[in-house]
Design a protein around this motif. Sequence first.
Motif, PDB file in Angstrom:
ATOM      1  N   UNK A 190       3.012 -15.157   0.306  1.00  0.00           N
ATOM      2  CA  UNK A 190       4.449 -14.829   0.168  1.00  0.00           C
ATOM      3  C   UNK A 190       4.718 -13.711  -0.847  1.00  0.00           C
ATOM      4  N   UNK A 191       4.036 -13.730  -1.994  1.00  0.00           N
ATOM      5  CA  UNK A 191       4.308 -12.689  -2.993  1.00  0.00           C
ATOM      6  C   UNK A 191       3.729 -11.344  -2.515  1.00  0.00           C
ATOM      7  N   UNK A 192       2.591 -11.375  -1.836  1.00  0.00           N
ATOM      8  CA  UNK A 192       2.027 -10.114  -1.311  1.00  0.00           C
ATOM      9  C   UNK A 192       3.012  -9.459  -0.347  1.00  0.00           C
ATOM     10  N   UNK A 193       3.619 -10.267   0.508  1.00  0.00           N
ATOM     11  CA  UNK A 193       4.523  -9.698   1.518  1.00  0.00           C
ATOM     12  C   UNK A 193       5.894  -9.381   0.928  1.00  0.00           C
ATOM     13  N   UNK A 194       6.359 -10.185  -0.044  1.00  0.00           N
ATOM     14  CA  UNK A 194       7.631  -9.853  -0.721  1.00  0.00           C
ATOM     15  C   UNK A 194       7.510  -8.520  -1.465  1.00  0.00           C
ATOM     16  N   UNK A 195       6.336  -8.247  -2.037  1.00  0.00           N
ATOM     17  CA  UNK A 195       6.147  -6.986  -2.767  1.00  0.00           C
ATOM     18  C   UNK A 195       5.926  -5.811  -1.814  1.00  0.00           C
ATOM     19  N   UNK A 196       5.709  -6.087  -0.537  1.00  0.00           N
ATOM     20  CA  UNK A 196       5.474  -5.004   0.420  1.00  0.00           C
ATOM     21  C   UNK A 196       4.079  -4.430   0.314  1.00  0.00           C
TER      22      UNK A 196
END
Length: 376
Positions: A190-196
Amino acid sequence: MQRIDHPLLSPSLGSHRTLTSLHFGKAGSGLKIYIQASLHAEELPGMLAAHHLRPLLEAADACGQIVGEVVLVPVSNPIGLSQRLDHKPMGRFELDSSENFNRHYPDFAKEILPKILAKLGADAASNVATVRAAMGEYLSAWTPTTELQSMRKALLSLAFDADVVLDLHCDSEAVMHFYCEESCWPQLSPIAHLMGSRAILLAKDSGGGPFDECLSGVWWRLADALKQQGLDHPLPQGCCATTIELRGELDVTHAYAKQDAQALFAYLEHLGVLQTGNRPAIPQPLCLPTPLAGSESLRAKGPGVLVFAAAPGQLLHKGDLVAEVIDTMESIAEEVRAGVDGVFYARIRDRYVTAGCEIGKIAGATPFRTGSLLGN
Ligand SMILES: [Zn+2]
């Protein structure tokens, strides 16, 4: 919010540095999340993101919306931050010892395994508590003899019992990318994808003892050791830790930093540490994870002026031109071409290279490297 100043060991008469941590929420009331910035001290995008995250956390804390604890260390390397040579910042290696600030963290599993074996049992949660207690005891007993060791101890003492550790770095010129151990994926997706994130590099023990792997590695190493001894005590991945590379060193803008702070805030909402009533949607992935062992480090054979043909973020195919190295004495252009298919996720800042110099990295999908996988 509570601010705590941690004095580091004084290396010299009249000198005394301090590490400062900011604490939001209440310890023990839920998950603990630890976020630090700029352990490589010239990597500043994370420090500015922390500056923008702080007021968001302060406001949430004032409204009682934090369930658990968030520890934020905006300046995690006061030693490196003050180092300069020939008017240039020198924040990656300590000038005294030449040690990389993000290496040489201890192998907790090796240190604590003999002490915890008799205390583990059938309950996963109490096994996690046992391991954390042993890590805390190890840290308490550690008597640093140098300022650098005392900083490593202070950082680990703040982070060792966190459920999630986010270490904010950046590369020289780069797109957003992630390093984490296989045991922390997909929990950290989730954090990898939230950060783009545009590249996600997975490894199991990259080598060198970086901060994040010190804290994630202890769990899978202990679990492996228990299995090897034929013991079936359940031991989950008690800490998911990642190094987040916030683009390049010059990508220090309020626009990026606010965007990154918002992404970190959304991740805390996703984890339930921030209970704002908002449940953020996790964006579609911009890339798939690839093995760090499949990341190609491109090198110049000879010295010369470096002229890039490829930009960070570009998808390259094997054989594509990445850069030319111009030998202006002989009027020769050496071509550096991609050896693998993948995203050209980072490149160096300098435009003159010496023989054998690394010039950039491509996130290939097929592992081919062995040994220590991180750069210097
Ligand atoms: Zn770094």
